[in-house]
Design a protein around this motif. Sequence first.
Motif, mmCIF file in Angstrom:
data_model
loop_
_atom_site.group_PDB
_atom_site.id
_atom_site.type_symbol
_atom_site.label_atom_id
_atom_site.label_comp_id
_atom_site.label_asym_id
_atom_site.label_seq_id
_atom_site.Cartn_x
_atom_site.Cartn_y
_atom_site.Cartn_z
ATOM 1 N N GLY A 644 72.387 7.917 21.850
ATOM 2 C CA GLY A 644 71.330 8.099 22.841
ATOM 3 C C GLY A 644 70.442 6.877 22.926
ATOM 4 O O GLY A 644 70.738 5.817 22.363
ATOM 5 N N GLU A 645 69.309 7.002 23.626
ATOM 6 C CA GLU A 645 68.454 5.850 23.855
ATOM 7 C C GLU A 645 67.839 5.322 22.560
ATOM 8 O O GLU A 645 67.679 6.049 21.569
ATOM 9 C CB GLU A 645 67.341 6.200 24.845
ATOM 10 N N VAL A 646 67.491 4.037 22.599
ATOM 11 C CA VAL A 646 66.978 3.332 21.425
ATOM 12 C C VAL A 646 65.711 4.011 20.906
ATOM 13 O O VAL A 646 64.856 4.454 21.677
ATOM 14 C CB VAL A 646 66.688 1.866 21.778
ATOM 15 N N SER A 647 65.578 4.071 19.589
ATOM 16 C CA SER A 647 64.401 4.673 18.971
ATOM 17 C C SER A 647 63.168 3.800 19.198
ATOM 18 O O SER A 647 63.255 2.568 19.290
ATOM 19 C CB SER A 647 64.613 4.842 17.464
ATOM 20 N N THR A 648 62.024 4.445 19.295
ATOM 21 C CA THR A 648 60.760 3.747 19.479
ATOM 22 C C THR A 648 59.808 4.078 18.338
ATOM 23 O O THR A 648 60.044 5.002 17.552
ATOM 24 C CB THR A 648 60.102 4.149 20.812
ATOM 25 N N ALA A 670 68.643 10.852 15.346
ATOM 26 C CA ALA A 670 67.391 10.577 16.054
ATOM 27 C C ALA A 670 67.262 11.323 17.373
ATOM 28 O O ALA A 670 66.147 11.637 17.799
ATOM 29 C CB ALA A 670 67.255 9.074 16.294
ATOM 30 N N ARG A 671 68.363 11.604 18.064
ATOM 31 C CA ARG A 671 68.322 12.318 19.346
ATOM 32 C C ARG A 671 69.105 13.627 19.277
ATOM 33 O O ARG A 671 69.678 14.090 20.257
ATOM 34 C CB ARG A 671 68.914 11.449 20.466
ATOM 35 N N LEU A 672 69.081 14.242 18.100
ATOM 36 C CA LEU A 672 69.893 15.446 17.903
ATOM 37 C C LEU A 672 69.329 16.660 18.633
ATOM 38 O O LEU A 672 70.076 17.544 19.052
ATOM 39 C CB LEU A 672 69.982 15.757 16.405
ATOM 40 N N GLY A 673 68.004 16.738 18.792
ATOM 41 C CA GLY A 673 67.373 17.925 19.342
ATOM 42 C C GLY A 673 67.943 18.345 20.690
ATOM 43 O O GLY A 673 68.011 17.551 21.625
ATOM 44 N N GLY A 674 68.358 19.616 20.795
ATOM 45 C CA GLY A 674 68.888 20.153 22.044
ATOM 46 C C GLY A 674 70.323 19.768 22.348
ATOM 47 O O GLY A 674 70.881 20.198 23.359
ATOM 48 N N LYS A 675 70.958 18.982 21.486
ATOM 49 C CA LYS A 675 72.328 18.532 21.744
ATOM 50 C C LYS A 675 73.327 19.662 21.537
ATOM 51 O O LYS A 675 74.342 19.740 22.233
ATOM 52 C CB LYS A 675 72.656 17.355 20.821
ATOM 53 N N TYR A 676 73.039 20.568 20.589
ATOM 54 C CA TYR A 676 73.918 21.687 20.296
ATOM 55 C C TYR A 676 73.092 22.976 20.297
ATOM 56 O O TYR A 676 71.883 22.949 20.046
ATOM 57 C CB TYR A 676 74.578 21.520 18.920
ATOM 58 N N PRO A 677 73.727 24.125 20.520
ATOM 59 C CA PRO A 677 72.990 25.396 20.461
ATOM 60 C C PRO A 677 72.663 25.776 19.024
ATOM 61 O O PRO A 677 73.216 25.219 18.066
ATOM 62 C CB PRO A 677 73.969 26.389 21.090
#
Length: 797
Positions: A644-648, A670-677
């Motif tokens: 996913g997009e670069v961490s800030t 870092a962008r795991l939230g909402g990726k899986y149920p």
Amino acid sequence: MSARPILAETSHEAASPYRADVQRRTITYDDQIARWFVFASVAWGIVAMLAGALAALQLAFFKANVLPILSYGRLRPLHTNAAIFAFVGNMMFAGVYYSTQRLVKATLASRLLGRIHFWGWQGIIVAAALTLPLGFTQAKEYAELEWPIDLAITAVWLVFAVNFFWTLARRAEKQLYVAVWFYIATIVTVAVLHVVNALSIPVSLLKSYSVFGGAQDALVQWWYGHNAVAFFLTTPILGIMYYFLPKAAERPVYSYRLSIIHFWALVFVYIWAGPHHLLNTALPDWAQTLGMLFSLMLWAPSWGGMLNGLLTLRGAWSRVREDPVLKFFAAGVTFYGMATFEGPLLSIKSVSSLAHYTDWIVGHVHGGALGWNGFMAAGMFYWMVPRLFGTKLHSRRAAEIHFYIGTVGILLYIIAMWVSGITQGMMWRAVDAQGNLMYPSFVETLIAIRPMYWMRLFGGTLYLAGMILMGWNLYRTAKSGEAVDGEAEVVVEVRQEKEVDWKRIVFGPPVVIAAVALVLLFAIAFTNPVGTAGLLLLAGIVGFAGIFVLTLVKRSDKPTWHAILEGRALLFTVLTVIAVLIGGVAEIVPSIVLGQTDAELARKKNAPYRALELEGRDVYIKEGCYTCHSQMIRPFRFETSRYGEVSTLDDSRWDHPFQWGSKRTGPDLARLGGKYPNVWHWQHMIDPRSVSPGSNMPSYAHLEFTRVDFADAASKLRAMRSVGVPYTPDEIAAAPADAANQAAEIVKDLEAQGIAANPTSELVAITAYLQRIGKNPPPPPPPAGPMPVTMSDEKAH
């Protein structure tokens, strides 16, 4: 045994700034403390290597994660703490106590403080061995122990420092030998590093939150972490090298001048290098650049020390082939050279982009720990124990076997990790002609490197076998003799101090040269890349030209500036502290000042964790998930395509401690939230291979049956507020109800999938946290009353 060690280029003593009358005095050393620390080091070293072998087995064979308290995530910090603080720590104390008394011609100042130090340190190790497997951790690399143990470490270290400096104050030999310089640097720097990095706000007896968060915590943590390697695993062992290697070789240190340059350059430069662990991350570019530049500068002093050690053996190479002690010392110094070549290499941004988060870093660390620290420890033990018990080494043949199987074990380990790490890095970044990832599944890399994990296990087991053999050999040696304390009649110079011009010391040419070079280095922060290179070159020219000029103008009839300094332990210590603090202050203070932002504005960019999410984050930390997963997407196409997009900086602003990670045995989160149920996370935690075939992740089914106490939620939010997270009083008061409400939503969703879950289970809490990572939902309104209410924005989660 002679009380006076073989010193390097002792001509500087002839120009001593003292008038001396000679007396003879019999000194009996307190060697009991050294004997205790030697055998504590050997015993804990075997424990540390056993834990390491089990952890290596678990990575190769996931079914070896039999018990939750000994799963990889909990065992790995136990292994690192045992290796660093139990094995090397006890070895360091043994060497310092034994050599310092002989170098300063004085017995230990306080037998009582020495005993308190010994038993206090063993108590700390036992406390670590109990708390880390139980999941009580701060999740900070090499500093996982919770706040009560941190306080104990501070107290015991203070006891050690008082006894050491008290002994120096009672010394008969006024000139401080080079080994003592390194001991001084170790004691004062480790104290500063530990106190700053351990600053935290307690929540309960065994739970706390770091006062630093996000990028600030990342910088402080690796300022500590890298310099724990520098000043706990390097400088004291260099001091040991400067004493024991010449004694074993029966030759003077190769170069006194080189030892001066080695010491001051190392203690000044090393402290700046911590940010090289954070290259290509969200850390500000100026800090990354400083870390890289000073890491490259470390090549010179590090290799200067290595050459000084190896060249001390010149003329004694025939003995190296026959004497196992010299074999271990020669190999240990060589491994030091290898590790200090590889470290700066890995600090180059382009190399770090390939190596960071891979097993290459693991190989690098173990090359230093097993090769440098482990072999120097073995050489010192084989030399010391016969002298401590008035006998001969029980079996030189066994020591020889230990050397060869240990060497083969290290090489197999390092080669396996080099191959594994480079394979990982190349597979992660591999793309086809269309720019698509060739290995989109992270598990593909794990399957490819699994043979290297078995090879690492074999190499580590060989090294462990050598440690056990050494323990047996040293035990039989001790049994064949009797404990004896060194006793020597030494020539003591009763000195009447001449008047010394303090201006010559404080404002002497070396200080002026160092100040000019330092100003040039600080100017780097205010210039462009071309100017940076020019200023760095100019600072180097000033330093080396200054050393050359000082050498030319040296007069044999007068003491040098450094010879005068060596006779004043207090001033020497003060200058050492200044040299060390400059780098830390220059990097950390700006990051703290510049990192201050308006809390409400920051809250709009990134809402703090809700109560249940914070509880889930604590479960994530307790289980050691941070040892295998990173939360930092770097600015590379192969990473953004995969994660996913670069961490800030804002992504981790409220993380206390930060979770950028140092190793990817599993994918970045870092962008795991909402990726899986929710149901995917539930199944993944209970049986990872059911949703990710080939994974080596342990099962966390026990989390379904362990409970979260929602009543603690308010105190945790309150503690977080005290370190700067902008929770409102209403949110803190409503934390238990909000946690129950969010848990009920997750349970309801799981029930729709046919899964019955308890809302207070840790598995529900960690699911809430995993679904939150990388998302920035608006915080829910606080419940109107003490009972949970339905919140309209729950669907966002």
